[in-house]
Design a protein around this motif. Structure first.
Motif, PDB file in Angstrom:
ATOM      1  N   ASP A 237       0.840  -1.164   0.134  1.00 43.92           N
ATOM      2  CA  ASP A 237      -0.112  -0.056   0.142  1.00 43.92           C
ATOM      3  C   ASP A 237       0.987   1.232  -0.065  1.00 43.92           C
ATOM      4  O   ASP A 237       1.099   1.893   1.100  1.00 43.92           O
ATOM      5  N   PRO A 238       1.217   1.700  -1.377  1.00 39.52           N
ATOM      6  CA  PRO A 238       2.234   2.748  -1.166  1.00 39.52           C
ATOM      7  C   PRO A 238       1.598   4.130  -0.948  1.00 39.52           C
ATOM      8  O   PRO A 238       2.100   5.128  -0.991  1.00 39.52           O
ATOM      9  N   ALA A 239       0.245   4.305  -0.952  1.00 32.02           N
ATOM     10  CA  ALA A 239      -0.528   5.323  -0.627  1.00 32.02           C
ATOM     11  C   ALA A 239      -0.378   5.951   0.816  1.00 32.02           C
ATOM     12  O   ALA A 239      -0.692   7.078   0.921  1.00 32.02           O
ATOM     13  N   ASP A 240      -0.202   5.129   1.564  1.00 32.40           N
ATOM     14  CA  ASP A 240      -0.243   5.486   3.099  1.00 32.40           C
ATOM     15  C   ASP A 240       0.967   5.885   3.532  1.00 32.40           C
ATOM     16  O   ASP A 240       1.891   5.426   3.513  1.00 32.40           O
ATOM     17  N   PRO A 241       0.868   7.190   4.158  1.00 32.55           N
ATOM     18  CA  PRO A 241       2.179   8.155   4.441  1.00 32.55           C
ATOM     19  C   PRO A 241       2.984   7.424   5.690  1.00 32.55           C
ATOM     20  O   PRO A 241       4.072   7.570   5.893  1.00 32.55           O
ATOM     21  N   ASP A 242       2.195   6.659   6.429  1.00 29.98           N
ATOM     22  CA  ASP A 242       2.615   6.225   7.684  1.00 29.98           C
ATOM     23  C   ASP A 242       3.616   4.920   7.360  1.00 29.98           C
ATOM     24  O   ASP A 242       4.656   4.727   8.078  1.00 29.98           O
ATOM     25  N   TYR A 243       3.446   4.196   6.340  1.00 27.27           N
ATOM     26  CA  TYR A 243       4.169   2.932   6.190  1.00 27.27           C
ATOM     27  C   TYR A 243       5.555   3.579   5.416  1.00 27.27           C
ATOM     28  O   TYR A 243       6.415   3.086   5.705  1.00 27.27           O
ATOM     29  N   HIS A 244       5.350   4.716   4.797  1.00 27.60           N
ATOM     30  CA  HIS A 244       6.723   5.524   4.292  1.00 27.60           C
ATOM     31  C   HIS A 244       7.503   5.984   5.419  1.00 27.60           C
ATOM     32  O   HIS A 244       8.757   5.733   5.401  1.00 27.60           O
ATOM     33  N   PHE A 245       6.751   6.450   6.296  1.00 29.01           N
ATOM     34  CA  PHE A 245       7.467   7.112   7.680  1.00 29.01           C
ATOM     35  C   PHE A 245       8.187   6.216   8.410  1.00 29.01           C
ATOM     36  O   PHE A 245       9.250   6.230   8.818  1.00 29.01           O
ATOM     37  N   LYS A 271       1.637  13.473   3.069  1.00 26.98           N
ATOM     38  CA  LYS A 271       1.287  14.203   4.158  1.00 26.98           C
ATOM     39  C   LYS A 271       2.385  15.314   4.596  1.00 26.98           C
ATOM     40  O   LYS A 271       2.998  15.280   5.712  1.00 26.98           O
ATOM     41  N   PRO A 272       2.241  16.532   3.937  1.00 24.53           N
ATOM     42  CA  PRO A 272       3.023  17.529   3.872  1.00 24.53           C
ATOM     43  C   PRO A 272       3.152  18.015   5.508  1.00 24.53           C
ATOM     44  O   PRO A 272       4.282  18.855   5.933  1.00 24.53           O
ATOM     45  N   GLU A 273       2.163  18.015   6.304  1.00 22.53           N
ATOM     46  CA  GLU A 273       2.050  18.609   7.555  1.00 22.53           C
ATOM     47  C   GLU A 273       2.621  17.866   8.748  1.00 22.53           C
ATOM     48  O   GLU A 273       2.752  18.238   9.951  1.00 22.53           O
ATOM     49  N   ASP A 274       3.374  16.868   8.417  1.00 21.03           N
ATOM     50  CA  ASP A 274       3.900  15.869   9.273  1.00 21.03           C
ATOM     51  C   ASP A 274       5.590  16.501   9.648  1.00 21.03           C
ATOM     52  O   ASP A 274       6.303  16.377   9.342  1.00 21.03           O
ATOM     53  N   ASP A 275       5.256  17.192  11.071  1.00 16.34           N
ATOM     54  CA  ASP A 275       6.511  17.890  11.690  1.00 16.34           C
ATOM     55  C   ASP A 275       7.622  16.694  11.951  1.00 16.34           C
ATOM     56  O   ASP A 275       8.983  17.006  11.665  1.00 16.34           O
ATOM     57  N   THR A 276       7.045  15.591  12.470  1.00 14.49           N
ATOM     58  CA  THR A 276       8.255  14.632  12.694  1.00 14.49           C
ATOM     59  C   THR A 276       8.940  13.846  11.549  1.00 14.49           C
ATOM     60  O   THR A 276      10.180  13.822  11.446  1.00 14.49           O
ATOM     61  N   ALA A 277       8.176  13.984  10.493  1.00 13.35           N
ATOM     62  CA  ALA A 277       9.028  13.325   9.325  1.00 13.35           C
ATOM     63  C   ALA A 277       9.786  14.364   8.756  1.00 13.35           C
ATOM     64  O   ALA A 277      10.991  14.113   8.051  1.00 13.35           O
ATOM     65  N   THR A 278       9.516  15.764   8.924  1.00 12.87           N
ATOM     66  CA  THR A 278      10.291  16.749   8.333  1.00 12.87           C
ATOM     67  C   THR A 278      11.367  16.897   9.126  1.00 12.87           C
ATOM     68  O   THR A 278      12.585  17.138   8.576  1.00 12.87           O
ATOM     69  N   LEU A 279      11.268  16.557  10.532  1.00 17.52           N
ATOM     70  CA  LEU A 279      12.646  16.732  11.494  1.00 17.52           C
ATOM     71  C   LEU A 279      13.568  15.617  11.194  1.00 17.52           C
ATOM     72  O   LEU A 279      14.854  15.735  11.046  1.00 17.52           O
ATOM     73  N   LEU A 280      13.082  14.283  10.848  1.00 17.98           N
ATOM     74  CA  LEU A 280      14.012  13.358  10.388  1.00 17.98           C
ATOM     75  C   LEU A 280      14.348  13.216   9.286  1.00 17.98           C
ATOM     76  O   LEU A 280      15.607  12.670   9.029  1.00 17.98           O
ATOM     77  N   LEU A 281      13.713  13.838   8.143  1.00 19.99           N
ATOM     78  CA  LEU A 281      14.225  14.154   7.066  1.00 19.99           C
ATOM     79  C   LEU A 281      15.565  15.083   6.994  1.00 19.99           C
ATOM     80  O   LEU A 281      16.522  14.830   6.315  1.00 19.99           O
ATOM     81  N   GLY A 282      15.451  16.007   7.771  1.00 19.13           N
ATOM     82  CA  GLY A 282      16.818  16.884   8.020  1.00 19.13           C
ATOM     83  C   GLY A 282      17.851  16.280   8.647  1.00 19.13           C
ATOM     84  O   GLY A 282      18.922  16.413   8.113  1.00 19.13           O
ATOM     85  N   LEU A 295      13.664  12.849  22.962  1.00 19.87           N
ATOM     86  CA  LEU A 295      12.246  12.426  23.009  1.00 19.87           C
ATOM     87  C   LEU A 295      11.496  12.742  21.789  1.00 19.87           C
ATOM     88  O   LEU A 295      10.532  11.803  21.313  1.00 19.87           O
ATOM     89  N   ARG A 296      11.969  13.417  20.971  1.00 22.61           N
ATOM     90  CA  ARG A 296      11.328  13.718  19.574  1.00 22.61           C
ATOM     91  C   ARG A 296      11.656  12.696  18.526  1.00 22.61           C
ATOM     92  O   ARG A 296      11.018  12.614  17.533  1.00 22.61           O
ATOM     93  N   THR A 297      12.706  11.782  18.847  1.00 25.30           N
ATOM     94  CA  THR A 297      13.188  10.926  17.816  1.00 25.30           C
ATOM     95  C   THR A 297      13.104   9.500  18.481  1.00 25.30           C
ATOM     96  O   THR A 297      13.328   8.486  17.524  1.00 25.30           O
ATOM     97  N   GLU A 298      12.839   9.384  19.608  1.00 25.82           N
ATOM     98  CA  GLU A 298      12.564   7.837  20.185  1.00 25.82           C
ATOM     99  C   GLU A 298      11.134   7.420  20.111  1.00 25.82           C
ATOM    100  O   GLU A 298      10.294   8.118  20.576  1.00 25.82           O
ATOM    101  N   ALA A 299      11.126   6.248  19.902  1.00 22.62           N
ATOM    102  CA  ALA A 299       9.756   5.399  19.732  1.00 22.62           C
ATOM    103  C   ALA A 299       8.655   5.917  18.944  1.00 22.62           C
ATOM    104  O   ALA A 299       7.582   6.149  19.572  1.00 22.62           O
ATOM    105  N   GLN A 300       9.190   6.507  17.905  1.00 21.36           N
ATOM    106  CA  GLN A 300       8.222   7.174  16.851  1.00 21.36           C
ATOM    107  C   GLN A 300       7.535   6.449  16.142  1.00 21.36           C
ATOM    108  O   GLN A 300       6.905   6.760  15.100  1.00 21.36           O
ATOM    109  N   GLU A 301       7.736   5.011  16.018  1.00 20.13           N
ATOM    110  CA  GLU A 301       7.131   4.174  15.038  1.00 20.13           C
ATOM    111  C   GLU A 301       5.655   4.084  15.147  1.00 20.13           C
ATOM    112  O   GLU A 301       5.156   4.543  16.316  1.00 20.13           O
ATOM    113  N   ARG A 302       4.936   4.150  14.066  1.00 21.10           N
ATOM    114  CA  ARG A 302       3.429   4.162  14.123  1.00 21.10           C
ATOM    115  C   ARG A 302       2.628   2.961  13.869  1.00 21.10           C
ATOM    116  O   ARG A 302       2.798   2.204  12.704  1.00 21.10           O
TER     117      ARG A 302
END
Length: 325
Positions: A237-245, A271-282, A295-302
């Motif tokens: 399911d490539p359409a779900d942003p959580d799987y990519h995250f 999902k452009p408004e995903d702040d955690t994905a933006t942080l981790l991309l950086g 804490l911003r990057t620990e246990a972030q799996e969805r």
């Protein structure tokens, strides 16, 4: 469809329902109860008639009947079920004795409590009736599934896990029970137990939510294959942003920064408004790995908490070898 409840359906009405439901085969029929005239021997005599209708060929595949005392309701249901299964699956490897042995008889009062539980309008009523059904018939797994769901919704995860474990493999809700058993174990911190459940389930139903949750549990026990489970979910399911995250998150933790960045970009496209994905991309672009205590990057799996296997079952039925009638 404006069909009145409890009306006796004509074949035309059944066909219309089937077409609107996109069903290939319909089992429908009648239930007749002759009340007991005297004596406590039985509450009445029951007759069940089931017609099997091939919707696509617009013809009947047969009729099955079962009759006996009302107290034998569950056995009569099994009679009908066996005849329907045998008609629709002539290549069935299991024999009638094995089929019946895996579906033990359920006493009538347990069935009644279970059905009343389904019809109840409050959680307390449902809990009381399902518990009574399970108490009257400990091997009756359908109320166990319902009690598992009730406790899961109430976040009583240890109790929900206990009930889900009692659901039998032949139960209609068995795979769904495994899904929520895995979530219950995850929620109590039993990540290895949850991983075992999701790994087992992934071999039964290749659903993206199953692969995703398997990846989440593997991530918690530092299993190197977590990213592969997430990537499998993305593939399905490539359409779900959580799987990519999640795929990006596992790859980032593994130090595969370029691959992680690509996954986070794919997540943000959806999902452009995903702040955690933006942080981790950086962090991925800077090739900065996990920082202990951040804490911003620990246990972030969805996790995924919705289970839907209907589409997979439909596809499986379409691809199954066809037997000549």
């Amino acid at each position: 469809m404006s069909i009145r409840r409890y009306v006796r359906l004509t074949t035309a009405s059944v066909m219309e329902i089937a077409v609107n439901s996109d069903a290939g085969v319909v089992v429908y029929g009648e239930i007749d109860l002759e009340p007991a005239t005297a004596g406590p021997a039985t509450k009445g005599m029951l007759k069940i008639t089931a017609h099997i209708l091939d919707v696509r060929r617009v013809r009947r595949r047969g009729t099955s009947e079962a009759a006996g005392p009302l107290e034998n309701l569950s056995s009569l249901e099994t009679d009908i079920a066996w005849n329907v299964v045998k008609t629709l699956s002539p290549g069935l490897t299991i024999n009638e004795e094995e089929f019946r042995r895996s579906r033990p008889r359920v006493r009538l009062d347990a069935l009644e409590s279970y059905v009343r539980g389904l019809l109840a309008t409050t959680v307390d009523q449902k809990h009381k009736l399902f518990t009574n059904a399970a108490r009257l018939e400990p091997t009756y797994s359908q109320p166990c599934f319902q009690l598992g769901r009730l406790n899961f919704s109430a976040k009583n995860y240890r109790t929900s896990a206990e009930w889900f474990q009692k659901v039998a493999p032949v139960d209609l809700h068995y795979r769904e029970a495994l899904f929520f058993l895995g979530l219950s174990r995850y929620s109590t911190g039993d990540f290895k137990g949850a991983a075992d459940v999701f790994r087992n389930l992934s071999g039964m139903v290749p659903l993206p939510e199953v692969w995703n949750n398997l990846g989440a549990t593997l991530l918690r026990i530092n299993d190197a294959d977590a990213d592969q489970a997430f990537l499998k979910a993305v593939e399905i399911d490539p359409a779900d942003p959580d799987y990519h995250f999640n795929a990006g998150y596992a790859l980032w933790r593994k130090g595969r920064y370029d691959d992680a960045a690509n996954a986070f970009r794919a997540s943000l496209e959806r999902k452009p408004e995903d702040d955690t994905a933006t942080l981790l991309l950086g962090r991925s672009l800077k090739q900065q790995g996990p920082r202990p205590g951040d804490l911003r990057t620990e246990a972030q799996e969805r996790l995924k908490t919705e289970y839907n296997e209907s589409a997979w079952l439909t596809l499986k039925a379409m691809l199954a070898p066809k037997h000549k009638p």
